[in-house]
Design a protein around this motif. Structure first.
Motif, PDB file in Angstrom:
ATOM      1  N   GLN A 218     -74.824  64.580 -15.516  1.00 32.23           N
ATOM      2  CA  GLN A 218     -75.742  65.692 -15.742  1.00 32.23           C
ATOM      3  C   GLN A 218     -75.571  66.317 -17.125  1.00 32.23           C
ATOM      4  OE1 GLN A 218     -76.139  68.385 -12.478  1.00 32.23           O
ATOM      5  NE2 GLN A 218     -77.172  69.969 -13.663  1.00 32.23           N
ATOM      6  N   ASP A 219     -74.339  66.421 -17.598  1.00 33.63           N
ATOM      7  CA  ASP A 219     -74.088  67.060 -18.885  1.00 33.63           C
ATOM      8  C   ASP A 219     -74.246  66.115 -20.069  1.00 33.63           C
ATOM      9  OD1 ASP A 219     -73.337  69.721 -17.948  1.00 33.63           O
ATOM     10  OD2 ASP A 219     -71.617  68.715 -17.057  1.00 33.63           O
ATOM     11  N   GLY A 220     -74.276  64.814 -19.798  1.00 36.38           N
ATOM     12  CA  GLY A 220     -74.412  63.857 -20.886  1.00 36.38           C
ATOM     13  C   GLY A 220     -73.125  63.533 -21.608  1.00 36.38           C
ATOM     14  N   ASP A 221     -71.977  64.035 -21.113  1.00 35.66           N
ATOM     15  CA  ASP A 221     -70.710  63.742 -21.780  1.00 35.66           C
ATOM     16  C   ASP A 221     -70.104  62.430 -21.317  1.00 35.66           C
ATOM     17  OD1 ASP A 221     -70.273  64.948 -19.281  1.00 35.66           O
ATOM     18  OD2 ASP A 221     -68.240  65.539 -19.828  1.00 35.66           O
ATOM     19  N   VAL A 222     -70.655  61.815 -20.266  1.00 37.78           N
ATOM     20  CA  VAL A 222     -70.255  60.474 -19.833  1.00 37.78           C
ATOM     21  C   VAL A 222     -71.520  59.618 -19.758  1.00 37.78           C
ATOM     22  CG1 VAL A 222     -69.149  59.074 -18.062  1.00 37.78           C
ATOM     23  CG2 VAL A 222     -68.320  61.395 -18.500  1.00 37.78           C
ATOM     24  N   VAL A 223     -71.538  58.537 -20.521  1.00 36.83           N
ATOM     25  CA  VAL A 223     -72.705  57.660 -20.643  1.00 36.83           C
ATOM     26  C   VAL A 223     -72.339  56.271 -20.151  1.00 36.83           C
ATOM     27  CG1 VAL A 223     -74.370  56.651 -22.254  1.00 36.83           C
ATOM     28  CG2 VAL A 223     -73.559  58.998 -22.610  1.00 36.83           C
ATOM     29  N   SER A 224     -73.270  55.620 -19.468  1.00 43.83           N
ATOM     30  CA  SER A 224     -73.024  54.275 -18.947  1.00 43.83           C
ATOM     31  C   SER A 224     -73.128  53.240 -20.059  1.00 43.83           C
ATOM     32  CB  SER A 224     -74.031  53.940 -17.841  1.00 43.83           C
ATOM     33  OG  SER A 224     -73.798  54.724 -16.702  1.00 43.83           O
ATOM     34  N   GLU A 225     -72.028  52.516 -20.279  1.00 41.85           N
ATOM     35  CA  GLU A 225     -71.986  51.455 -21.276  1.00 41.85           C
ATOM     36  C   GLU A 225     -71.189  50.266 -20.743  1.00 41.85           C
ATOM     37  OE1 GLU A 225     -72.142  54.089 -25.360  1.00 41.85           O
ATOM     38  OE2 GLU A 225     -70.184  53.719 -24.447  1.00 41.85           O
ATOM     39  N   PRO A 226     -71.517  49.764 -19.545  1.00 46.06           N
ATOM     40  CA  PRO A 226     -70.734  48.649 -18.987  1.00 46.06           C
ATOM     41  C   PRO A 226     -71.082  47.336 -19.671  1.00 46.06           C
ATOM     42  CG  PRO A 226     -72.599  49.101 -17.578  1.00 46.06           C
ATOM     43  CD  PRO A 226     -72.627  50.154 -18.659  1.00 46.06           C
ATOM     44  N   PRO A 227     -70.145  46.387 -19.715  1.00 49.41           N
ATOM     45  CA  PRO A 227     -70.482  45.054 -20.216  1.00 49.41           C
ATOM     46  C   PRO A 227     -71.481  44.387 -19.278  1.00 49.41           C
ATOM     47  CG  PRO A 227     -68.316  45.053 -19.205  1.00 49.41           C
ATOM     48  CD  PRO A 227     -68.751  46.477 -19.266  1.00 49.41           C
TER      49      PRO A 227
END
Length: 242
Positions: A170-179
């Protein structure tokens, strides 16, 4: 959460460590949430071999109030450390925000609401393919941290069993970047989309996993599931599989 990496070398080669940036990351906001507890329980026995690990867990949320939240959101952070014969080490990491549909299953005699993942769904953590690493890789350590909390999730591309990848929290401080090969079956057939609202992360729970293996004639893989407690949660003993 079906976690499979084939082989893990791809993860090590494809992921780059984040560089310095002058842009300040968003800060996590503190939001009110109905009081509740989150319980993480191993389902069956974890398995650890030279090729990887597999562990299934059950998650239950208990509250005297109606939570009015439709999902359990998990922010996953993973670091892989490869130790090489010449003494060098390499580290690669990534983050992922995922969601499970949350259903109220029953109300107990004390009037507490019990919420669980969709019927038949469990959180499955696994990695395979370590046997395919080059011979000069003599040791592997995998550290996985998961922060779980209730929230409302909208617009996600859920599977029939109620699992989805989300672009960010919700806050945007964790973003999905999985291989690409992490949860590859999901990524091949679903979109990473949707958004999080009403995150109850102030009452979230963190649990960690650590896998370690050294390639020696007497090498024995180790796997640890450490369930750290959130507010109102009683920490259970660490589970170690060797």
């Amino acid at each position: 959460m079906r976690k499979k990496i084939l082989p893990i070398l791809s993860l090590a080669l494809l992921l780059a460590l984040a560089g310095c940036s002058s842009t300040q990351a968003p800060e996590r906001q503190v939001r009110p949430s109905p009081p509740h507890t989150i319980h993480v329980t191993p389902f069956g026995h974890a398995v650890a071999t030279s090729d990887g690990f597999s562990a299934r867990i059950e998650i239950e949320v208990v509250s005297f109030l109606n939570l009015e939240r439709n999902a359990l959101v998990q922010e996953l952070e993973q670091e892989v450390v490869l130790e090489r014969a010449n003494g060098a080490t390499s580290r690669r990491s990534f983050t992922l925000v995922e969601a499970f549909r949350l259903e109220r299953t029953y109300v107990d005699f004390a009037g507490r609401n019990h919420y669980r993942l969709q019927l038949g769904q469990r959180d499955h953590h696994s990695i395979t393919g370590l046997d395919d690493l080059p011979a000069d890789v003599v040791g592997v350590t995998i550290n996985r941290r998961v922060f779980a909390y209730v929230a409302n999730v909208y617009g996600a591309d859920f599977t029939d069993s109620g699992f989805a990848h989300l672009p960010r929290n919700q806050d945007g401080d964790v973003v999905s970047e999985p291989p690409r090969n992490f949860n590859q079956r999901y990524q091949d057939s679903h979109e990473t989309r949707g958004w999080v609202q009403d995150a109850g992360d102030s009452l979230g729970l963190t649990y960690r996993m650590r896998y370690h293996f050294v390639r020696t004639p007497s090498g024995s893989p180790g796997f640890v599931l450490d369930r750290a407690g959130g507010l109102g949660y009683v920490e259970s003993p660490t589970v170690i599989v060797r």
